[in-house]
Design a protein around this motif. Structure first.
Motif, PDB file in Angstrom:
ATOM      1  N   MET A   1     -19.105  78.833 -68.350  1.00  0.00           N
ATOM      2  CA  MET A   1     -20.062  77.740 -68.455  1.00  0.00           C
ATOM      3  C   MET A   1     -21.447  78.367 -68.440  1.00  0.00           C
ATOM      4  O   MET A   1     -21.947  78.761 -67.380  1.00  0.00           O
ATOM      5  N   ARG A   2     -22.074  78.480 -69.606  1.00  0.00           N
ATOM      6  CA  ARG A   2     -23.256  79.318 -69.762  1.00  0.00           C
ATOM      7  C   ARG A   2     -24.471  78.791 -69.000  1.00  0.00           C
ATOM      8  O   ARG A   2     -25.318  79.559 -68.552  1.00  0.00           O
ATOM      9  N   GLY A   3     -24.578  77.480 -68.880  1.00  0.00           N
ATOM     10  CA  GLY A   3     -25.760  76.937 -68.212  1.00  0.00           C
ATOM     11  C   GLY A   3     -25.655  76.912 -66.705  1.00  0.00           C
ATOM     12  O   GLY A   3     -26.664  76.791 -66.008  1.00  0.00           O
ATOM     13  N   ALA A   4     -24.427  77.004 -66.173  1.00  0.00           N
ATOM     14  CA  ALA A   4     -24.213  76.898 -64.726  1.00  0.00           C
ATOM     15  C   ALA A   4     -24.254  78.286 -64.097  1.00  0.00           C
ATOM     16  O   ALA A   4     -23.224  78.927 -63.892  1.00  0.00           O
ATOM     17  N   ARG A   5     -25.451  78.757 -63.800  1.00  0.00           N
ATOM     18  CA  ARG A   5     -25.613  80.103 -63.232  1.00  0.00           C
ATOM     19  C   ARG A   5     -25.696  80.039 -61.706  1.00  0.00           C
ATOM     20  O   ARG A   5     -26.374  79.192 -61.146  1.00  0.00           O
ATOM     21  N   LEU A   6     -25.008  80.988 -61.079  1.00  0.00           N
ATOM     22  CA  LEU A   6     -25.036  81.108 -59.636  1.00  0.00           C
ATOM     23  C   LEU A   6     -26.361  81.747 -59.206  1.00  0.00           C
ATOM     24  O   LEU A   6     -27.092  82.291 -60.033  1.00  0.00           O
ATOM     25  N   PRO A   7     -26.695  81.691 -57.899  1.00  0.00           N
ATOM     26  CA  PRO A   7     -27.987  82.239 -57.457  1.00  0.00           C
ATOM     27  C   PRO A   7     -28.235  83.688 -57.885  1.00  0.00           C
ATOM     28  O   PRO A   7     -29.368  84.064 -58.173  1.00  0.00           O
ATOM     29  N   GLU A   8     -27.145  84.501 -57.946  1.00  0.00           N
ATOM     30  CA  GLU A   8     -27.331  85.898 -58.344  1.00  0.00           C
ATOM     31  C   GLU A   8     -27.392  86.076 -59.854  1.00  0.00           C
ATOM     32  O   GLU A   8     -27.484  87.202 -60.361  1.00  0.00           O
ATOM     33  N   GLY A   9     -27.311  84.971 -60.600  1.00  0.00           N
ATOM     34  CA  GLY A   9     -27.440  85.034 -62.041  1.00  0.00           C
ATOM     35  C   GLY A   9     -26.136  84.993 -62.804  1.00  0.00           C
ATOM     36  O   GLY A   9     -26.130  84.861 -64.032  1.00  0.00           O
ATOM     37  N   ARG A  10     -25.003  85.114 -62.102  1.00  0.00           N
ATOM     38  CA  ARG A  10     -23.704  85.106 -62.772  1.00  0.00           C
ATOM     39  C   ARG A  10     -23.327  83.689 -63.194  1.00  0.00           C
ATOM     40  O   ARG A  10     -23.586  82.724 -62.472  1.00  0.00           O
ATOM     41  N   GLN A  11     -22.710  83.576 -64.362  1.00  0.00           N
ATOM     42  CA  GLN A  11     -22.265  82.270 -64.854  1.00  0.00           C
ATOM     43  C   GLN A  11     -20.965  81.844 -64.182  1.00  0.00           C
ATOM     44  O   GLN A  11     -20.164  82.685 -63.772  1.00  0.00           O
ATOM     45  N   VAL A  12     -20.767  80.540 -64.077  1.00  0.00           N
ATOM     46  CA  VAL A  12     -19.520  79.999 -63.527  1.00  0.00           C
ATOM     47  C   VAL A  12     -18.413  80.186 -64.562  1.00  0.00           C
ATOM     48  O   VAL A  12     -18.574  79.849 -65.731  1.00  0.00           O
ATOM     49  N   LEU A 186      -5.505  76.856 -79.762  1.00  0.00           N
ATOM     50  CA  LEU A 186      -5.719  75.426 -79.569  1.00  0.00           C
ATOM     51  C   LEU A 186      -6.653  75.145 -78.397  1.00  0.00           C
ATOM     52  O   LEU A 186      -7.440  74.197 -78.436  1.00  0.00           O
ATOM     53  N   ILE A 187      -6.562  75.964 -77.342  1.00  0.00           N
ATOM     54  CA  ILE A 187      -7.433  75.699 -76.194  1.00  0.00           C
ATOM     55  C   ILE A 187      -8.892  75.914 -76.573  1.00  0.00           C
ATOM     56  O   ILE A 187      -9.793  75.263 -76.060  1.00  0.00           O
ATOM     57  N   GLU A 188      -9.121  76.830 -77.524  1.00  0.00           N
ATOM     58  CA  GLU A 188     -10.481  77.062 -77.988  1.00  0.00           C
ATOM     59  C   GLU A 188     -10.954  75.899 -78.870  1.00  0.00           C
ATOM     60  O   GLU A 188     -12.069  75.391 -78.696  1.00  0.00           O
ATOM     61  N   ASN A 189     -10.091  75.480 -79.790  1.00  0.00           N
ATOM     62  CA  ASN A 189     -10.480  74.440 -80.751  1.00  0.00           C
ATOM     63  C   ASN A 189     -10.477  73.043 -80.141  1.00  0.00           C
ATOM     64  O   ASN A 189     -11.363  72.230 -80.425  1.00  0.00           O
ATOM     65  N   GLN A 190      -9.463  72.744 -79.319  1.00  0.00           N
ATOM     66  CA  GLN A 190      -9.301  71.387 -78.818  1.00  0.00           C
ATOM     67  C   GLN A 190     -10.056  71.114 -77.522  1.00  0.00           C
ATOM     68  O   GLN A 190     -10.308  69.957 -77.189  1.00  0.00           O
ATOM     69  N   VAL A 191     -10.385  72.174 -76.782  1.00  0.00           N
ATOM     70  CA  VAL A 191     -11.046  71.966 -75.490  1.00  0.00           C
ATOM     71  C   VAL A 191     -12.418  72.641 -75.445  1.00  0.00           C
ATOM     72  O   VAL A 191     -13.448  71.973 -75.334  1.00  0.00           O
ATOM     73  N   HIS A 192     -12.445  73.975 -75.520  1.00  0.00           N
ATOM     74  CA  HIS A 192     -13.713  74.678 -75.335  1.00  0.00           C
ATOM     75  C   HIS A 192     -14.755  74.261 -76.368  1.00  0.00           C
ATOM     76  O   HIS A 192     -15.917  74.004 -76.013  1.00  0.00           O
ATOM     77  N   ASN A 193     -14.366  74.196 -77.622  1.00  0.00           N
ATOM     78  CA  ASN A 193     -15.327  73.836 -78.660  1.00  0.00           C
ATOM     79  C   ASN A 193     -15.820  72.402 -78.478  1.00  0.00           C
ATOM     80  O   ASN A 193     -17.013  72.118 -78.671  1.00  0.00           O
ATOM     81  N   VAL A 194     -14.922  71.510 -78.097  1.00  0.00           N
ATOM     82  CA  VAL A 194     -15.313  70.113 -77.886  1.00  0.00           C
ATOM     83  C   VAL A 194     -16.270  70.006 -76.704  1.00  0.00           C
ATOM     84  O   VAL A 194     -17.282  69.291 -76.754  1.00  0.00           O
ATOM     85  N   THR A 198     -19.518  68.752 -78.437  1.00  0.00           N
ATOM     86  CA  THR A 198     -19.604  67.304 -78.241  1.00  0.00           C
ATOM     87  C   THR A 198     -20.253  66.939 -76.912  1.00  0.00           C
ATOM     88  O   THR A 198     -21.105  66.048 -76.841  1.00  0.00           O
ATOM     89  N   PHE A 199     -19.862  67.652 -75.844  1.00  0.00           N
ATOM     90  CA  PHE A 199     -20.394  67.341 -74.515  1.00  0.00           C
ATOM     91  C   PHE A 199     -21.575  68.237 -74.133  1.00  0.00           C
ATOM     92  O   PHE A 199     -22.144  68.070 -73.054  1.00  0.00           O
ATOM     93  N   ARG A 200     -21.910  69.206 -74.999  1.00  0.00           N
ATOM     94  CA  ARG A 200     -23.042  70.104 -74.771  1.00  0.00           C
ATOM     95  C   ARG A 200     -22.979  70.753 -73.390  1.00  0.00           C
ATOM     96  O   ARG A 200     -23.970  70.823 -72.656  1.00  0.00           O
ATOM     97  N   GLU A 201     -21.802  71.239 -73.048  1.00  0.00           N
ATOM     98  CA  GLU A 201     -21.573  71.778 -71.716  1.00  0.00           C
ATOM     99  C   GLU A 201     -22.483  72.973 -71.394  1.00  0.00           C
ATOM    100  O   GLU A 201     -22.938  73.130 -70.256  1.00  0.00           O
ATOM    101  N   ASP A 202     -22.735  73.820 -72.383  1.00  0.00           N
ATOM    102  CA  ASP A 202     -23.526  75.020 -72.115  1.00  0.00           C
ATOM    103  C   ASP A 202     -24.978  74.708 -71.750  1.00  0.00           C
ATOM    104  O   ASP A 202     -25.684  75.565 -71.222  1.00  0.00           O
ATOM    105  N   LEU A 203     -25.419  73.485 -72.045  1.00  0.00           N
ATOM    106  CA  LEU A 203     -26.771  73.091 -71.673  1.00  0.00           C
ATOM    107  C   LEU A 203     -26.838  72.487 -70.281  1.00  0.00           C
ATOM    108  O   LEU A 203     -27.924  72.289 -69.735  1.00  0.00           O
ATOM    109  N   HIS A 204     -25.663  72.200 -69.712  1.00  0.00           N
ATOM    110  CA  HIS A 204     -25.612  71.558 -68.404  1.00  0.00           C
ATOM    111  C   HIS A 204     -25.775  72.618 -67.323  1.00  0.00           C
ATOM    112  O   HIS A 204     -25.051  73.599 -67.300  1.00  0.00           O
ATOM    113  N   GLN A 205     -26.693  72.417 -66.396  1.00  0.00           N
ATOM    114  CA  GLN A 205     -27.036  73.451 -65.424  1.00  0.00           C
ATOM    115  C   GLN A 205     -26.572  73.154 -64.006  1.00  0.00           C
ATOM    116  O   GLN A 205     -27.043  73.790 -63.056  1.00  0.00           O
TER     117      GLN A 205
END
Length: 260
Positions: A1-12, A186-194, A198-205
């Motif tokens: 999850m690119r936008g959800a960074r931990l205090p040390e900078g690591r992504q969730v 399928l997990i990439e196409n049906q879940v991660h990509n969506v 669609t949900f713009r998850e990487d922008l969610h912080q």
């Protein structure tokens, strides 16, 4: 999850298991911030087993990172099966699979796809591993080679993948191996990509506590809800749900009508 960074900078980092027959995420675990996906595999396996009640006869398909001896022991000890790809992280296994006399093994299945200026041919050969313990991976009953030849805008590329499975030739055919190997995406196409598009998850912080995992679970739930209702375009289904939000509320709050 690119936008959800931990205090040390690591992504969730989350690891999920998808039921490819329904498009539903069965379970999800958080990968330890100081580790990687490999130690998270067993907790995910436990979570899937809890959801299904039993793993007997279930086939697990995963990317090459999970071609691990411990994973194979865990899966087979629960009566399940695996189909895994061998790459550079398993050099001995990869070398053994490459040296199999593939030229003398007949083609088991071939598929051809065409569309959007692209042509692709996928050829599968499979062979039973006759010597117990003769391959550098536990419980491997068959080896498979899949050659993908793609032509895009007049340029042709070729990719070879080597796989092992705990299923015997009596349990599965090359066409099955072909279909299941493709199911990994399928997990990439049906879940991660969506979730990303669609949900713009990487922008969610959101990053506090279990917040990122909870938000991912809610997104998975929304996608799964639409999938079981036959939706193929999740963005369009979301717009429709916005206008009929009471349908979902009623579905998740009403008691089951069938108590058998």
């Amino acid at each position: 999850m690119r936008g959800a960074r931990l205090p040390e900078g690591r992504q969730v980092h989350l690891l999920s298991a998808l039921d490819t027959s329904t498009g539903i995420v069965l379970a999800q675990v958080t990968v330890d911030a100081k580790s990687n996906e490999i130690p998270a595999f067993t907790p995910l396996l436990d979570a899937v087993e809890k959801v299904l009640g039993s793993l007997t006869g279930v086939l697990f398909v995963a990317d090459a990172m999970h071609t691990q001896t411990g994973h194979a022991e865990q899966v087979t000890s629960r009566g399940a099966h695996l189909l895994l790809q061998a790459k550079g992280n398993r050099p001995t296994l990869h070398a053994q699979l490459k040296t199999i006399a593939w030229a003398h093994i007949p083609v088991g299945d071939r598929t051809r796809d065409r569309g959007h200026g692209r042509k692709e041919t996928r050829t599968v050969k499979a062979v039973t591993l006759q010597t117990p313990g003769g391959i550098a991976f536990p419980h491997a009953q068959q080896a498979a080679r899949i050659i993908r030849t793609r032509t895009v805008d007049g340029k042709t590329s070729r990719e070879t993948a080597y796989l092992v499975t705990s299923l015997t030739a009596a349990d599965t055919q090359p066409a099955d191996l072909q279909r299941w190997a493709r199911a990994e995406w399928l997990i990439e196409n049906q879940v991660h990509n969506v979730r990303d598009v669609t949900f713009r998850e990487d922008l969610h912080q959101a990053r506090t506590g279990t917040g990122p995992a909870i938000m991912a679970t809610l997104r998975n739930t929304a996608i799964g809800w639409h999938r079981v209702n036959g939706e193929t375009n999740i963005a369009r289904a979301n717009r429709r749900a916005d206008r009929r939000s009471h349908d979902l509320i009623q579905a998740v709050t009403s008691p089951y009508l069938n108590t058998q």
